[in-house]
Scaffold this active site. Structure first.
Site, PDB file in Angstrom:
ATOM      1  N   ASP A 220      61.458  41.246 -28.726  1.00  0.00           N
ATOM      2  CA  ASP A 220      61.607  41.530 -27.165  1.00  0.00           C
ATOM      3  C   ASP A 220      62.687  42.405 -27.076  1.00  0.00           C
ATOM      4  O   ASP A 220      63.933  42.216 -27.835  1.00  0.00           O
ATOM      5  CB  ASP A 220      61.691  40.170 -26.590  1.00  0.00           C
ATOM      6  CG  ASP A 220      60.234  39.642 -26.605  1.00  0.00           C
ATOM      7  OD1 ASP A 220      59.362  40.251 -26.937  1.00  0.00           O
ATOM      8  OD2 ASP A 220      60.241  38.406 -26.042  1.00  0.00           O
ATOM      9  N   TYR A 286      63.552  31.979 -35.781  1.00  0.00           N
ATOM     10  CA  TYR A 286      64.115  32.278 -34.434  1.00  0.00           C
ATOM     11  C   TYR A 286      65.178  31.409 -34.218  1.00  0.00           C
ATOM     12  O   TYR A 286      65.073  30.114 -34.555  1.00  0.00           O
ATOM     13  CB  TYR A 286      63.267  32.257 -33.301  1.00  0.00           C
ATOM     14  CG  TYR A 286      61.918  33.305 -33.302  1.00  0.00           C
ATOM     15  CD1 TYR A 286      62.231  34.514 -32.824  1.00  0.00           C
ATOM     16  CD2 TYR A 286      60.904  33.175 -34.215  1.00  0.00           C
ATOM     17  CE1 TYR A 286      61.029  35.650 -32.926  1.00  0.00           C
ATOM     18  CE2 TYR A 286      59.955  33.877 -34.179  1.00  0.00           C
ATOM     19  CZ  TYR A 286      59.789  34.976 -33.715  1.00  0.00           C
ATOM     20  OH  TYR A 286      58.710  36.034 -33.892  1.00  0.00           O
ATOM     21  N   TYR A 358      53.936  33.213 -30.602  1.00  0.00           N
ATOM     22  CA  TYR A 358      54.710  33.549 -29.533  1.00  0.00           C
ATOM     23  C   TYR A 358      55.608  32.435 -29.230  1.00  0.00           C
ATOM     24  O   TYR A 358      55.244  31.313 -28.872  1.00  0.00           O
ATOM     25  CB  TYR A 358      53.705  33.784 -28.633  1.00  0.00           C
ATOM     26  CG  TYR A 358      52.959  34.981 -28.667  1.00  0.00           C
ATOM     27  CD1 TYR A 358      53.411  36.271 -28.425  1.00  0.00           C
ATOM     28  CD2 TYR A 358      51.578  34.929 -28.559  1.00  0.00           C
ATOM     29  CE1 TYR A 358      52.874  37.305 -28.366  1.00  0.00           C
ATOM     30  CE2 TYR A 358      50.681  36.114 -28.802  1.00  0.00           C
ATOM     31  CZ  TYR A 358      51.283  37.070 -28.500  1.00  0.00           C
ATOM     32  OH  TYR A 358      50.534  38.213 -28.682  1.00  0.00           O
TER      33      TYR A 358
END
Length: 412
Positions: A220, A286, A358
């Site tokens: 993103d 992440y 996601y």
């Protein structure tokens, strides 16, 4: 006619009009190997003259009614091709030829008048490709390549032009994005992109006309890309240079990145790499800052994280991307997850997930579109406030395979 008798066939061909040796020999190209058509034709002409006790008379190529002088211009045409390549660096090439329609018609008439099949032997186009092509290779000390040459030459004999197509090169590397608010590729909504920092130096160094950026997925805009970086390939269109000092170029790209974007491991790659990078379904790690709407205890967070560790998650296409992606439910695996509270309203999570997971929705639940989720397990609304990508690694990643990576000149 019985075309099994070479002398009878040669006499029939010679009877059609003045023929150069190459045009006389070309209809016999499939009957012998290791000879050029000019040599075949000369041998046949001598044999007919001896058999018929006639004078040996070979006309100049310019007088040939079939090729109209083309077969006498091989050296000249090769030199013109080399001139068209001036200033272009290449190791491999391929030559194609467009023959004037009238000459193609002459070829048909020659075989028809001699009673031969229309495709007997070899056509002029093939001979020009070979004879001019081999001369180009000798003059430039390069190799012919039929799969994907560095340059593609098109010799148009009717228009009397030489067109040069410089096939793109691919430069592979990994990038890190060290500042938020930077998109991966150029987007008018944002002032900067990874592409805008990486592409200009690489494209200019190779004297290309355009650089096309391909990433192995994308993070993103508000996420950092840290750790080992994300694989990418920059496709340089129409390059005039194909070999530059990549370590030096890497330094220049990083200087241009000004602490916001940096690259490492630049290597030349096969063209196939472009598609492999674009299609890579990589797993990612992440680090996330999470904010809760209500207080959360360390015990409750630990229980929720434990429930998600190794879990298979059903994810309906998130609301935030549903306008540009098909509304599907996808199964994705959480390989590993850990987390700890910063305070009762904030936590830090690290998630290692399957490609396509996601992770923002893994935290928020996305109004029930992701099950299970951290927010759902806690019974407390939760959102990701900051997201950093630490690693992008494909389960079947080709990037370390020397079959797909071509080392820069001078590298081991």
């Amino acid at each position: 006619m019985d075309d099994s008798d070479p002398l009878a066939t040669a006499r029939a061909l010679l009877a059609t009009g003045p023929l150069c040796d190459a045009c006389l020999g070309r209809p016999f190209a499939d009957r012998s190997f290791g000879l050029r058509n000019e040599e075949r034709g000369k041998g046949l002409r001598v044999a007919v003259a001896l058999a018929d006790d006639a004078d040996y008379d070979a006309p100049d190529a310019d007088a040939c009614w079939v090729c109209e002088g083309v077969c006498g211009r091989f050296d000249e045409l090769a030199e013109r091709c080399v001139e068209a390549l001036d200033g272009t660096e290449f190791d491999t090439y391929q030559l194609g030829t467009r023959v004037p329609p009238l000459v193609e018609e002459n070829e048909v008439l020659l075989r028809e008048d001699a009673g031969l099949e229309p495709d007997a032997g070899e056509l002029l186009k093939s001979e020009v490709n070979r004879e001019v092509g081999r001369r180009v290779g000798r003059l430039t000390e390069t190799e012919v390549e039929f799969e994907r040459p560095d340059v593609q030459l098109t010799l148009d004999l009717d228009a009397d032009t030489v067109d040069v197509q410089r096939n793109s090169i691919a430069v592979y590397g990994r990038y890190r994005k060290l500042e938020r608010g930077i998109s991966q590729t150029d987007w008018e909504k944002y002032d900067h992109s990874v592409e805008s920092f990486v592409s200009p130096a690489i494209t200019t160094a190779h004297r290309g006309t355009e650089g096309v950026f391909h990433g192995a997925g994308r993070e993103d805009v508000d996420a950092l890309m840290l750790g080992t970086g994300r694989p990418f390939v920059l496709e340089v269109k129409h390059p005039r240079r194909r070999h530059v000092d990549l370590p030096e170029l890497e330094e220049q790209v990083n200087d241009d990145g000004d602490g916001r974007v940096e690259v490492e491991g630049l290597r030349y790659a096969t063209y196939e790499m472009v598609e492999r990078v674009k299609m890579l379904d990589a797993g990612k790690t992440y680090r996330m800052d999470v904010e809760f709407e209500e207080p959360v205890t360390a015990a409750d967070l630990a229980a929720a994280v434990d429930a998600l560790d190794g879990a298979t998650v059903d994810q309906r296409t998130p609301n935030r991307v549903s306008h540009r992606r098909a509304d599907l439910v996808r199964e994705r695996t959480v390989y590993d997850i850990s987390g700890e509270l910063v305070d009762e309203y904030h936590a830090e999570l690290t998630v290692d997930g399957e490609g396509g997971l996601y992770v923002k929705e893994l935290v928020s639940g996305d109004e029930g579109r992701t099950e299970p989720s951290l927010a759902g397990l806690l019974g407390v609304p939760a959102v990701v406030t900051h997201l950093d990508v630490l690693a992008v690694e494909g389960e079947d990643e080709p990037f370390a395979d020397p079959e797909y990576l071509l080392e820069a000149d001078g590298d081991d």
